[in-house]
Design a protein around this motif. Structure first.
Motif, PDB file in Angstrom:
ATOM      1  N   ASP A 131       0.808  -1.216   0.000  1.00 20.33           N
ATOM      2  CA  ASP A 131       0.000   0.000   0.000  1.00 20.33           C
ATOM      3  C   ASP A 131       0.848   1.276   0.000  1.00 20.33           C
ATOM      4  O   ASP A 131       1.973   1.294   0.513  1.00 20.33           O
ATOM      5  N   ASP A 132       0.237   2.346  -0.506  1.00 17.03           N
ATOM      6  CA  ASP A 132       0.649   3.747  -0.336  1.00 17.03           C
ATOM      7  C   ASP A 132       1.639   4.293  -1.362  1.00 17.03           C
ATOM      8  O   ASP A 132       1.827   5.501  -1.434  1.00 17.03           O
TER       9      ASP A 132
ATOM     10  N   HIS B 230      -6.551   3.119  -3.783  1.00 18.34           N
ATOM     11  CA  HIS B 230      -6.380   3.226  -2.323  1.00 18.34           C
ATOM     12  C   HIS B 230      -6.964   4.561  -1.853  1.00 18.34           C
ATOM     13  O   HIS B 230      -6.573   5.071  -0.819  1.00 18.34           O
TER      14      HIS B 230
ATOM     15  N   HIS C 265      -6.232   9.091   0.987  1.00 22.09           N
ATOM     16  CA  HIS C 265      -6.096   8.241   2.171  1.00 22.09           C
ATOM     17  C   HIS C 265      -6.947   8.663   3.372  1.00 22.09           C
ATOM     18  O   HIS C 265      -6.483   8.634   4.520  1.00 22.09           O
TER      19      HIS C 265
ATOM     20  N   HIS D  73       3.630  -2.538   3.793  1.00 23.74           N
ATOM     21  CA  HIS D  73       4.050  -1.264   3.184  1.00 23.74           C
ATOM     22  C   HIS D  73       5.555  -1.343   2.977  1.00 23.74           C
ATOM     23  O   HIS D  73       6.272  -1.758   3.898  1.00 23.74           O
TER      24      HIS D  73
HETATM   25 ZN   LIG Z   1      -2.540   3.114   3.158  1.00 18.33          ZN
END
Ligand SMILES: [Zn+2]
Length: 268
Positions: free
Chosen positions: A21-22, A77, A81, A189
């Motif tokens: 993620d991210d 995503h 956020h 992550h």
């Molecule tokens: Zn995230």
């Protein structure tokens, strides 16, 4: 008595997938490792947070997304956020649709999956997602097993990479019961490897699981699409014919013999 099982591609019964993620800069190093071992991953990106800005730092630049993540899946995503269980519905729709739109313009294919930012979701959101073109959504946490998901909109991984993932990897490669479909799904992550100074963990994990004939290496959406197709097979009562109404070949096993089922009607 004939016994028919559905299989993964090429008649396999194990699948390995990863989800990160991210879109942080450490994805670059992570992708080098994934590509070195030829494993497939899904990357959940916030299209409103590319590059360094006042909100975040250490994010991938928009201009490098398409090339960097090629061969893997780019997935949604939300734009920036938020904790979506707290957002009004109009904001939720914007956060998901706008993220899809921006990511699709970058990567050039429909973005149909996501992971919940901050792990936040509720039943209202789960019911809404299919209307926004989202077909699967990953939650946080891990169940520590190799079971297939029952609800792809609440898709939980086997484990986070820091949760006994090496033990799970060793168990996974040793699974030999071919009557069961097994999935090993690791999430996390990439910046955590920098924070925890444990890049050797993901390298070891990939080295254990990669390069095996009995494992299918797939992104999240590849698994979703394949299972969707193979579960739509329509057999006659005698199970001597089958219709595959999808656009892709799928695999079944008939009395231990693996068979590819092409789109359309065929005798088996
Ligand atoms: Zn995230």
């Amino acid at each position: 008595m004939k016994k028919i099982y559905i299989c993964f591609p090429e008649g396999k019964h194990k699948v390995f997938t990863l989800s990160y993620d991210d879109g942080c800069l450490a994805d670059r190093r992570l992708l080098e490792i994934f590509n070195k071992y030829s494993v497939k991953a899904t990357f959940h990106l916030n299209s409103g947070l590319f590059g360094a800005n006042e909100n975040v730092r250490d994010r991938i630049e928009e201009g490098e997304v398409k090339k960097l993540y090629a061969g893997h899946e780019v997935s949604a995503h939300t734009v920036n956020h938020p904790t979506i269980a707290r957002t009004p519905k109009e904001e939720l729709v914007y956060q998901i649709m706008e993220d899809r739109r921006k990511l699709e313009r970058i990567v050039g294919y429909p973005v149909r999956g996501m992971s919940y930012p901050n792990g936040s979701y509720n039943n209202r959101i789960v019911e809404l997602l299919p209307h926004l073109g989202i077909e699967y959504a990953r939650v946080v946490g891990g169940h520590q097993t190799f079971k297939m998901p029952e609800n792809y909109l609440k898709w939980q991984a086997t484990c986070h990479h820091n949760e006994n993932s090496i033990e799970r990897a060793k168990e996974f490669v040793d699974l030999h019961k071919t009557q069961v479909l097994y999935m090993f799904y690791v999430w996390g992550h990439s910046y955590e490897f920098d924070n925890d100074d444990n890049w050797e963990l993901i390298e070891e994990l990939c080295s254990i699981v990669s390069g095996r004939d009995d494992i299918w290496y797939a992104t999240n959406i590849e698994i979703f699409d394949y299972m969707n197709a193979v579960e739509k097979l329509k057999f006659n009562v005698d199970r001597t014919q089958v219709i595959n109404p999808s656009h892709m070949s799928v695999w079944i096993e008939i009395d231990g013999v693996k068979k590819e089922i092409n789109p359309g009607l065929q005798s088996i």
